[in-house]
Design a protein around this motif. Structure first.
Motif, PDB file in Angstrom:
ATOM      1  N   TRP A 166      -5.746  12.923  -1.825  1.00 47.90           N
ATOM      2  CA  TRP A 166      -5.228  12.035  -0.790  1.00 47.90           C
ATOM      3  C   TRP A 166      -6.320  11.111  -0.266  1.00 47.90           C
ATOM      4  CZ3 TRP A 166      -0.380  11.417  -0.921  1.00 47.90           C
ATOM      5  CH2 TRP A 166       0.525  12.469  -1.066  1.00 47.90           C
ATOM      6  N   SER A 167      -7.526  11.642  -0.031  1.00 47.03           N
ATOM      7  CA  SER A 167      -8.598  10.817   0.522  1.00 47.03           C
ATOM      8  C   SER A 167      -9.008   9.718  -0.450  1.00 47.03           C
ATOM      9  CB  SER A 167      -9.807  11.687   0.873  1.00 47.03           C
ATOM     10  OG  SER A 167     -10.270  12.396  -0.272  1.00 47.03           O
ATOM     11  N   ASP A 168      -9.030  10.034  -1.743  1.00 48.23           N
ATOM     12  CA  ASP A 168      -9.383   9.025  -2.745  1.00 48.23           C
ATOM     13  C   ASP A 168      -8.285   7.972  -2.859  1.00 48.23           C
ATOM     14  OD1 ASP A 168     -11.738  10.354  -3.262  1.00 48.23           O
ATOM     15  OD2 ASP A 168     -10.946  11.453  -4.984  1.00 48.23           O
ATOM     16  N   LEU A 169      -7.035   8.424  -2.771  1.00 46.18           N
ATOM     17  CA  LEU A 169      -5.922   7.483  -2.843  1.00 46.18           C
ATOM     18  C   LEU A 169      -5.928   6.550  -1.642  1.00 46.18           C
ATOM     19  CD1 LEU A 169      -3.457   6.645  -4.467  1.00 46.18           C
ATOM     20  CD2 LEU A 169      -2.130   8.410  -3.285  1.00 46.18           C
ATOM     21  N   ARG A 174       0.827  -1.212   0.000  1.00 45.48           N
ATOM     22  CA  ARG A 174       0.000   0.000   0.000  1.00 45.48           C
ATOM     23  C   ARG A 174       0.856   1.255   0.000  1.00 45.48           C
ATOM     24  NH1 ARG A 174      -3.345  -2.806   3.931  1.00 45.48           N
ATOM     25  NH2 ARG A 174      -2.300  -1.621   5.557  1.00 45.48           N
ATOM     26  N   VAL A 175       1.880   1.277   0.849  1.00 42.69           N
ATOM     27  CA  VAL A 175       2.729   2.466   0.927  1.00 42.69           C
ATOM     28  C   VAL A 175       3.484   2.688  -0.393  1.00 42.69           C
ATOM     29  CG1 VAL A 175       4.792   3.428   2.033  1.00 42.69           C
ATOM     30  CG2 VAL A 175       2.952   2.496   3.427  1.00 42.69           C
ATOM     31  N   ARG A 176       3.970   1.614  -1.007  1.00 45.85           N
ATOM     32  CA  ARG A 176       4.624   1.742  -2.310  1.00 45.85           C
ATOM     33  C   ARG A 176       3.646   2.323  -3.339  1.00 45.85           C
ATOM     34  NH1 ARG A 176       9.261  -0.855  -3.797  1.00 45.85           N
ATOM     35  NH2 ARG A 176       8.434  -1.160  -5.916  1.00 45.85           N
ATOM     36  N   THR A 177       2.408   1.893  -3.286  1.00 42.86           N
ATOM     37  CA  THR A 177       1.421   2.398  -4.229  1.00 42.86           C
ATOM     38  C   THR A 177       1.165   3.880  -4.013  1.00 42.86           C
ATOM     39  OG1 THR A 177       0.363   0.221  -4.324  1.00 42.86           O
ATOM     40  CG2 THR A 177      -0.921   2.102  -5.106  1.00 42.86           C
ATOM     41  N   VAL A 178       1.048   4.296  -2.759  1.00 40.57           N
ATOM     42  CA  VAL A 178       0.862   5.713  -2.469  1.00 40.57           C
ATOM     43  C   VAL A 178       2.049   6.522  -2.981  1.00 40.57           C
ATOM     44  CG1 VAL A 178       0.672   7.422  -0.618  1.00 40.57           C
ATOM     45  CG2 VAL A 178      -0.639   5.291  -0.487  1.00 40.57           C
ATOM     46  N   ALA A 179       3.262   6.010  -2.759  1.00 37.20           N
ATOM     47  CA  ALA A 179       4.462   6.732  -3.182  1.00 37.20           C
ATOM     48  C   ALA A 179       4.540   6.885  -4.691  1.00 37.20           C
ATOM     49  CB  ALA A 179       5.707   6.013  -2.657  1.00 37.20           C
ATOM     50  N   THR A 180       4.031   5.919  -5.427  1.00 41.33           N
ATOM     51  CA  THR A 180       4.144   5.974  -6.884  1.00 41.33           C
ATOM     52  C   THR A 180       2.922   6.617  -7.553  1.00 41.33           C
ATOM     53  OG1 THR A 180       3.278   3.701  -7.029  1.00 41.33           O
ATOM     54  CG2 THR A 180       5.671   3.983  -7.021  1.00 41.33           C
ATOM     55  N   ARG A 181       1.778   6.658  -6.849  1.00 36.20           N
ATOM     56  CA  ARG A 181       0.563   7.231  -7.450  1.00 36.20           C
ATOM     57  C   ARG A 181       0.257   8.640  -6.972  1.00 36.20           C
ATOM     58  NH1 ARG A 181      -4.311   2.816  -7.276  1.00 36.20           N
ATOM     59  NH2 ARG A 181      -3.218   1.031  -8.204  1.00 36.20           N
ATOM     60  N   ALA A 182       1.010   9.156  -6.033  1.00 38.15           N
ATOM     61  CA  ALA A 182       0.714  10.489  -5.494  1.00 38.15           C
ATOM     62  C   ALA A 182       0.651  11.508  -6.625  1.00 38.15           C
ATOM     63  CB  ALA A 182       1.779  10.893  -4.484  1.00 38.15           C
ATOM     64  N   ASP A 227      -8.932   5.486   6.260  1.00 36.59           N
ATOM     65  CA  ASP A 227      -9.103   6.902   5.961  1.00 36.59           C
ATOM     66  C   ASP A 227      -7.734   7.509   5.684  1.00 36.59           C
ATOM     67  OD1 ASP A 227      -7.890   7.177   8.497  1.00 36.59           O
ATOM     68  OD2 ASP A 227      -9.832   7.394   9.500  1.00 36.59           O
ATOM     69  N   GLN A 228      -7.704   8.793   5.404  1.00 38.77           N
ATOM     70  CA  GLN A 228      -6.453   9.472   5.068  1.00 38.77           C
ATOM     71  C   GLN A 228      -5.486   9.478   6.244  1.00 38.77           C
ATOM     72  OE1 GLN A 228      -6.963  13.272   3.153  1.00 38.77           O
ATOM     73  NE2 GLN A 228      -4.897  13.959   3.687  1.00 38.77           N
ATOM     74  N   SER A 229      -6.005   9.587   7.462  1.00 42.06           N
ATOM     75  CA  SER A 229      -5.145   9.584   8.648  1.00 42.06           C
ATOM     76  C   SER A 229      -4.402   8.257   8.786  1.00 42.06           C
ATOM     77  CB  SER A 229      -5.986   9.859   9.900  1.00 42.06           C
ATOM     78  OG  SER A 229      -5.193   9.777  11.065  1.00 42.06           O
TER      79      SER A 229
END
Length: 264
Positions: free
Chosen positions: A217-220, A204-212, A228-230
């Motif tokens: 943010w909330s949709d990601l 998940r974290v790798r995906t966030v790092a590459t899709r930012a 949630d975003q938090s």
């Protein structure tokens, strides 16, 4: 912005697909201006590396549970073979869990296949080595169907983020594969190196790092399976060392040197 795009994916030869999840290369003639980032990565790799002074290494690189940040190096070239789940033990002679956070010369591992592969590619240039790997590796490993490896790969696929769905829950994956959660953890420890829960967290974290930048943010957060975003921000900070806002504006942790044999 941190440098995470230097690695270039290459097509994996068909004969290697039972054993490799992917192939990447990287090459620098001059050091990059930005910090070079190794994202958390729940994959064991074999890396052929040639440095500026002509040193050649063939390395086994274990799963990385947290990001690391490094200064760019002048004139370095690498070929990275990303091992598919369940490949570590037959190729390297050790469970993937024994390599977490480690970088080890390939020939020092107990697997005869690892020693042979290191000998075959050590003197090759990274850009020339893949055809030789395709000639040698299939003869070193059995392609017989292994039910445990099949179950492991199905579990990895179910826990990974996809464009069309969020990852499954660990309990649901275990039920779908008709194994207990403890059995699933054992499969992941041997063939991936981390627990199913930790694998999903890293993915998940790798995906966030590459899709930012591709979505709010909330949709990601929702697309990658967070509550949630938090929750997403907390996981990102834990694995990347800084929150998303700091990471994407270049406010990064201190850089460190890459070292063979270190434990992250």
């Amino acid at each position: 912005m941190p440098n995470t795009t230097a690695w270039q994916s290459r097509s994996t030869p068909g004969v290697l697909r039972p054993w490799l999840a992917g192939v990447r290369t990287v090459s620098f003639a001059e050091p990059p201006e930005e910090a070079f980032v190794h994202l958390p990565d729940a994959v064991t790799k074999v890396v052929l590396r040639v440095t500026a002074d002509g040193r050649r290494d063939v390395l086994a690189v274990g799963p990385r549970v947290r990001a690391s940040y490094h200064e760019g190096k002048t004139s370095i070239s690498c070929l990275e073979l990303r091992l598919a789940p369940g490949t570590a033990r037959p190729l390297l002679g050790v469970a993937a869990a024994g390599l977490v956070g480690r970088v080890v010369p390939l020939h020092e591992l107990p697997g005869p296949a690892a020693v042979r592969l290191a000998r075959e590619v050590r003197r090759l240039e990274p850009r020339e080595a893949l055809p030789r790997v395709a000639e040698v590796l299939p003869g070193l490993l059995s392609d017989a169907v292994d039910p445990a490896r099949t179950a492991l790969r199905a579990g990895v696929a179910a826990l990974s983020v996809r464009l069309d769905r969020a990852p499954a829950q660990v309990r649901d994956v275990a039920r779908e594969l008709a194994v207990s959660e403890r059995q699933l953890r054992n499969l992941f420890a041997d063939g991936v190196g981390v627990s199913p829960k930790h694998y999903a967290r890293i993915d998940r974290v790798r995906t966030v790092a590459t899709r930012a930048g591709s979505a709010r943010w909330s949709d990601l957060a929702a697309a990658t399976g967070y509550f949630d975003q938090s929750h997403m921000t907390s996981d990102f900070r834990a694995l990347m060392g800084v929150p998303p806002g700091s990471y994407f504006t270049g406010r990064l942790p201190a850089v460190t040197p890459c070292q063979v044999g270190r434990r992250a």
